[in-house]
Design a protein around this motif. Structure first.
Motif, PDB file in Angstrom:
ATOM      1  N   ASP A   3       0.669  -1.082   0.111  1.00  0.00           N
ATOM      2  CA  ASP A   3      -0.109  -0.411  -0.284  1.00  0.00           C
ATOM      3  C   ASP A   3       0.838   1.235   0.171  1.00  0.00           C
ATOM      4  OD1 ASP A   3      -2.591  -2.058   0.235  1.00  0.00           O
ATOM      5  OD2 ASP A   3      -2.966  -1.088   2.622  1.00  0.00           O
ATOM      6  N   THR A   5       1.673   4.818   1.264  1.00  0.00           N
ATOM      7  CA  THR A   5       0.965   5.621   2.274  1.00  0.00           C
ATOM      8  C   THR A   5       2.107   7.042   2.493  1.00  0.00           C
ATOM      9  OG1 THR A   5       2.377   4.194   3.693  1.00  0.00           O
ATOM     10  CG2 THR A   5       0.462   3.455   4.109  1.00  0.00           C
ATOM     11  N   ASP A   6       3.074   6.871   2.090  1.00  0.00           N
ATOM     12  CA  ASP A   6       3.601   8.536   2.126  1.00  0.00           C
ATOM     13  C   ASP A   6       3.122   8.940   0.542  1.00  0.00           C
ATOM     14  OD1 ASP A   6       5.179   7.542   3.965  1.00  0.00           O
ATOM     15  OD2 ASP A   6       6.066   6.479   2.914  1.00  0.00           O
ATOM     16  N   ARG A  56      -8.825   0.552  -2.592  1.00  0.00           N
ATOM     17  CA  ARG A  56      -7.880   1.368  -2.049  1.00  0.00           C
ATOM     18  C   ARG A  56      -7.631   1.618  -3.652  1.00  0.00           C
ATOM     19  NH1 ARG A  56      -5.043   2.157   2.365  1.00  0.00           N
ATOM     20  NH2 ARG A  56      -3.496   3.497   0.757  1.00  0.00           N
ATOM     21  N   GLY A 136      -3.346   4.242  -3.986  1.00  0.00           N
ATOM     22  CA  GLY A 136      -3.290   3.703  -2.814  1.00  0.00           C
ATOM     23  C   GLY A 136      -2.097   2.863  -3.025  1.00  0.00           C
TER      24      GLY A 136
END
Length: 261
Positions: A3, A5-6, A56, A136
């Motif tokens: 995934d 996330t940053d 996502r 995502g």
């Protein structure tokens, strides 16, 4: 699972989308072939669909529409590069010899975008995130794994992306004539001159690659779902890949990475 996330670093491919003559047919095809979930979106976004994988966001599919006296956009996947300031990026594109095809536009509270072509003619998007950073999930079966610029003029393209968007090139080890696109020293995509076997008249373009667990199975599934196989699955340094075309003519690549096989 990978995934995302940053936030995406400026210059990094952060999103891909497709404008299709038959949006629902495109949604159905990619659901069958890559396992995406997606449905026509709300009227306020022109019905644009955010396709998801494991819940996502993974890619966008919209309805191709003519703009004024201009024809509808071609049925191709578009790569978007992340930026901190879309208006500054727009000025940089023009300064370095690119062409702005659609000026900076606000997309509700999601972000700001523009469409451009580099000096060799390759079309790409620019995305300044607000509420929506981009994909995502990446680098797993069904998700985007690679963005590749195929260009008629390596020197011109390399100079443009480095100066305008901070996307630099470096030779890819073990792949003669192929270059890594890097942001802050991290590889985020690839660049090569248009291959010799490319049909005459093919313009410079960005090609998207989606990861799959089995390239042969996915290519067969694409064909049985109404698409076509432009290049049969073959083994190469990074894994096993194939070049496909969806039911409405949009080309894309799939790859089963070596570490997944």
């Amino acid at each position: 699972m990978p995934d995302v996330t940053d936030p995406y670093r400026p210059g990094t491919p952060c999103w891909v989308d497709l404008m299709a003559p038959d949006q629902q047919a495109a949604l159905d095809f990619y659901a069958d072939v890559l396992g995406w979930a997606g449905e026509v979106g709300p009227q306020e976004t022109g019905g644009y669909a955010i396709c998801t994988l494991r819940g996502r966001p993974v890619a966008g599919i919209g309805q191709a529409q003519a703009m004024g006296d201009q024809p509808a956009p071609p049925t191709v996947w578009t790569t978007y590069l992340s930026v901190d300031d879309a208006e500054a990026a727009e000025r940089a594109v023009e300064r370095q010899g690119g062409t702005v095809l659609m000026p900076v536009t606000d997309v509700l509270t999601f972000g700001r975008m523009l469409m451009a072509a580099d000096p060799t003619g390759a079309v790409f998007g620019i995305w300044q995130p607000r509420d929506f950073p981009g994909a995502g999930v990446a680098n797993e079966p069904g998700a985007l794994i690679w963005n590749e610029l195929n260009t008629t003029d390596y020197d011109t393209a390399a100079a443009f992306y480095a100066t305008a968007l901070g996307l630099h090139t470096t030779p890819m080890e073990g792949a003669e004539g192929y270059f890594a696109l890097t942001v802050d020293g991290r590889t985020v995509g690839g660049l090569q001159k248009l291959p010799d076997h490319t049909p005459v008249g093919t313009p410079s373009h960005w090609l998207v690659y989606f990861a799959v667990a089995d390239a042969d199975v996915t290519a067969s599934r694409a064909a049985s779902s109404g698409g076509s196989v432009l290049q049969e699955p073959f083994d190469m340094a990074a894994g096993r890949m194939a070049l496909l075309k969806d039911t409405q003519g949009a080309p894309f690549a799939i790859i089963a990475p070596a570490e997944m096989t």
